[in-house]
Design a protein around this motif. Sequence first.
Motif, PDB file in Angstrom:
ATOM      1  N   ARG A  54       0.840  -1.208   0.000  1.00  0.00           N
ATOM      2  CA  ARG A  54       0.000   0.000   0.000  1.00  0.00           C
ATOM      3  C   ARG A  54       0.870   1.251   0.000  1.00  0.00           C
ATOM      4  N   ILE A  55       1.939   1.238   0.787  1.00  0.00           N
ATOM      5  CA  ILE A  55       2.857   2.378   0.795  1.00  0.00           C
ATOM      6  C   ILE A  55       3.433   2.598  -0.603  1.00  0.00           C
ATOM      7  N   GLY A  56       3.780   1.512  -1.278  1.00  0.00           N
ATOM      8  CA  GLY A  56       4.325   1.614  -2.622  1.00  0.00           C
ATOM      9  C   GLY A  56       3.362   2.261  -3.594  1.00  0.00           C
ATOM     10  N   LYS A  57       2.093   1.963  -3.455  1.00  0.00           N
ATOM     11  CA  LYS A  57       1.091   2.572  -4.338  1.00  0.00           C
ATOM     12  C   LYS A  57       1.012   4.084  -4.125  1.00  0.00           C
ATOM     13  N   ILE A  58       1.116   4.518  -2.872  1.00  0.00           N
ATOM     14  CA  ILE A  58       1.120   5.958  -2.585  1.00  0.00           C
ATOM     15  C   ILE A  58       2.364   6.607  -3.171  1.00  0.00           C
ATOM     16  N   LEU A  59       3.506   5.949  -3.000  1.00  0.00           N
ATOM     17  CA  LEU A  59       4.750   6.493  -3.538  1.00  0.00           C
ATOM     18  C   LEU A  59       4.700   6.592  -5.057  1.00  0.00           C
ATOM     19  N   ASP A  60       4.039   5.631  -5.694  1.00  0.00           N
ATOM     20  CA  ASP A  60       3.902   5.685  -7.156  1.00  0.00           C
ATOM     21  C   ASP A  60       3.093   6.912  -7.584  1.00  0.00           C
ATOM     22  N   VAL A  61       2.037   7.199  -6.840  1.00  0.00           N
ATOM     23  CA  VAL A  61       1.218   8.378  -7.145  1.00  0.00           C
ATOM     24  C   VAL A  61       2.036   9.655  -6.958  1.00  0.00           C
ATOM     25  N   LEU A  62       2.812   9.700  -5.893  1.00  0.00           N
ATOM     26  CA  LEU A  62       3.639  10.875  -5.636  1.00  0.00           C
ATOM     27  C   LEU A  62       4.728  11.020  -6.697  1.00  0.00           C
ATOM     28  N   ASP A  63       5.274   9.910  -7.162  1.00  0.00           N
ATOM     29  CA  ASP A  63       6.300   9.966  -8.202  1.00  0.00           C
ATOM     30  C   ASP A  63       5.726  10.510  -9.509  1.00  0.00           C
TER      31      ASP A  63
ATOM     32  N   TRP B 133      12.947   2.357  -1.557  1.00  0.00           N
ATOM     33  CA  TRP B 133      11.793   2.847  -2.314  1.00  0.00           C
ATOM     34  C   TRP B 133      12.191   3.681  -3.525  1.00  0.00           C
ATOM     35  N   ARG B 134      13.474   4.067  -3.633  1.00  0.00           N
ATOM     36  CA  ARG B 134      13.872   5.050  -4.624  1.00  0.00           C
ATOM     37  C   ARG B 134      13.973   4.534  -6.057  1.00  0.00           C
ATOM     38  N   SER B 135      14.569   3.354  -6.255  1.00  0.00           N
ATOM     39  CA  SER B 135      14.976   2.930  -7.598  1.00  0.00           C
ATOM     40  C   SER B 135      13.876   3.008  -8.660  1.00  0.00           C
ATOM     41  N   PRO B 136      12.637   2.615  -8.369  1.00  0.00           N
ATOM     42  CA  PRO B 136      11.621   2.724  -9.421  1.00  0.00           C
ATOM     43  C   PRO B 136      10.920   4.076  -9.463  1.00  0.00           C
ATOM     44  N   ARG B 137      11.381   5.035  -8.655  1.00  0.00           N
ATOM     45  CA  ARG B 137      10.674   6.324  -8.542  1.00  0.00           C
ATOM     46  C   ARG B 137      11.667   7.476  -8.644  1.00  0.00           C
ATOM     47  N   PRO B 138      12.201   7.723  -9.831  1.00  0.00           N
ATOM     48  CA  PRO B 138      13.254   8.745  -9.988  1.00  0.00           C
ATOM     49  C   PRO B 138      12.786  10.160  -9.690  1.00  0.00           C
ATOM     50  N   HIS B 139      11.537  10.469 -10.013  1.00  0.00           N
ATOM     51  CA  HIS B 139      11.059  11.840  -9.806  1.00  0.00           C
ATOM     52  C   HIS B 139      10.906  12.147  -8.317  1.00  0.00           C
ATOM     53  N   LEU B 140      10.336  11.208  -7.579  1.00  0.00           N
ATOM     54  CA  LEU B 140      10.175  11.405  -6.137  1.00  0.00           C
ATOM     55  C   LEU B 140      11.536  11.393  -5.448  1.00  0.00           C
ATOM     56  N   THR B 141      12.452  10.569  -5.936  1.00  0.00           N
ATOM     57  CA  THR B 141      13.806  10.527  -5.388  1.00  0.00           C
ATOM     58  C   THR B 141      14.492  11.879  -5.537  1.00  0.00           C
ATOM     59  N   ALA B 142      14.412  12.459  -6.745  1.00  0.00           N
ATOM     60  CA  ALA B 142      15.021  13.767  -6.979  1.00  0.00           C
ATOM     61  C   ALA B 142      14.378  14.830  -6.106  1.00  0.00           C
ATOM     62  N   TRP B 143      13.068  14.754  -5.943  1.00  0.00           N
ATOM     63  CA  TRP B 143      12.355  15.721  -5.097  1.00  0.00           C
ATOM     64  C   TRP B 143      12.828  15.624  -3.654  1.00  0.00           C
ATOM     65  N   GLN B 144      12.942  14.399  -3.148  1.00  0.00           N
ATOM     66  CA  GLN B 144      13.358  14.213  -1.761  1.00  0.00           C
ATOM     67  C   GLN B 144      14.792  14.683  -1.556  1.00  0.00           C
ATOM     68  N   GLN B 145      15.649  14.453  -2.535  1.00  0.00           N
ATOM     69  CA  GLN B 145      17.040  14.903  -2.426  1.00  0.00           C
ATOM     70  C   GLN B 145      17.113  16.426  -2.394  1.00  0.00           C
ATOM     71  N   GLN B 146      16.317  17.077  -3.214  1.00  0.00           N
ATOM     72  CA  GLN B 146      16.290  18.540  -3.205  1.00  0.00           C
ATOM     73  C   GLN B 146      15.750  19.061  -1.874  1.00  0.00           C
ATOM     74  N   LEU B 147      14.790  18.340  -1.311  1.00  0.00           N
ATOM     75  CA  LEU B 147      14.223  18.742  -0.027  1.00  0.00           C
ATOM     76  C   LEU B 147      15.269  18.656   1.075  1.00  0.00           C
ATOM     77  N   VAL B 148      16.079  17.592   1.059  1.00  0.00           N
ATOM     78  CA  VAL B 148      17.131  17.428   2.058  1.00  0.00           C
ATOM     79  C   VAL B 148      18.158  18.547   1.938  1.00  0.00           C
ATOM     80  N   VAL B 149      18.546  18.877   0.699  1.00  0.00           N
ATOM     81  CA  VAL B 149      19.504  19.962   0.470  1.00  0.00           C
ATOM     82  C   VAL B 149      18.949  21.270   1.011  1.00  0.00           C
ATOM     83  N   ARG B 150      17.671  21.507   0.765  1.00  0.00           N
ATOM     84  CA  ARG B 150      17.044  22.732   1.249  1.00  0.00           C
ATOM     85  C   ARG B 150      17.046  22.764   2.774  1.00  0.00           C
ATOM     86  N   GLU B 151      16.709  21.637   3.415  1.00  0.00           N
ATOM     87  CA  GLU B 151      16.674  21.582   4.875  1.00  0.00           C
ATOM     88  C   GLU B 151      18.056  21.863   5.454  1.00  0.00           C
TER      89      GLU B 151
END
Length: 207
Positions: free
Chosen positions: A132-141, A172-190
């Motif tokens: 179920r978590i994976g399905k949410i992550l797919d939507v976010l990606d 969770w990252r490998s199949p979700r490149p867009h969400l991965t990039a977003w999270q990395q940018q968020l960490v840099v910002r933090e």
Amino acid sequence: MKLYWSPNSPYARKVVVVAKELRIDDRVKLIETSAVPTKENSELSALNPLTRIPTLQLNTGETLFDSSLICEYLDEFADGGLLPALGPARRQVFKLELFGLDIMDRAVVCRQETLRPEGYRWSGWVDAQFDRIGKILDVLDANVPALDPDLGTITVGCALEYLDFRFGDRPWRSPRPHLTAWQQQLVVREQGTKRLSRSQFSGCGGI
């Protein structure tokens, strides 16, 4: 104000990040505590009959609990910033927050399952929660949020950090490149703005 929290709780971390984003963290005194179902916490129970964290005690003596309610109050206290005015934009923020909260809810109960004696663990149930978590992550990606901070993006960011912290064996990252990039940018910002970073998960006890 006093915030009863644990650095290992994604819900409590969400509140701390909100306070920092609103630049009112100097008005909130952090009191580290724990809320373990099998252990009594009389101080926390006296403030919050649910005996959960985060719990916010206002200067008036009023007590608020549930991360969403606390964050809404802090946004009001700071004269806004993380919640749009009533309307479609506000509903979108709440929808994104719910995605993050559902990830947290499922991940936390899976974490609790890993703490049970090995013979009592239900691995199939845990696998179903991560499906179920994976399905949410797919939507976010497929619909990556904006990086502008709001209650939704903060909640999703904290949820992803918790997955990294407690479930590194379920990447969770490998199949979700867009969400991965977003999270990395968020960490840099933090890190660039001295917000609460993932490295501050303590890794000892709690959820």
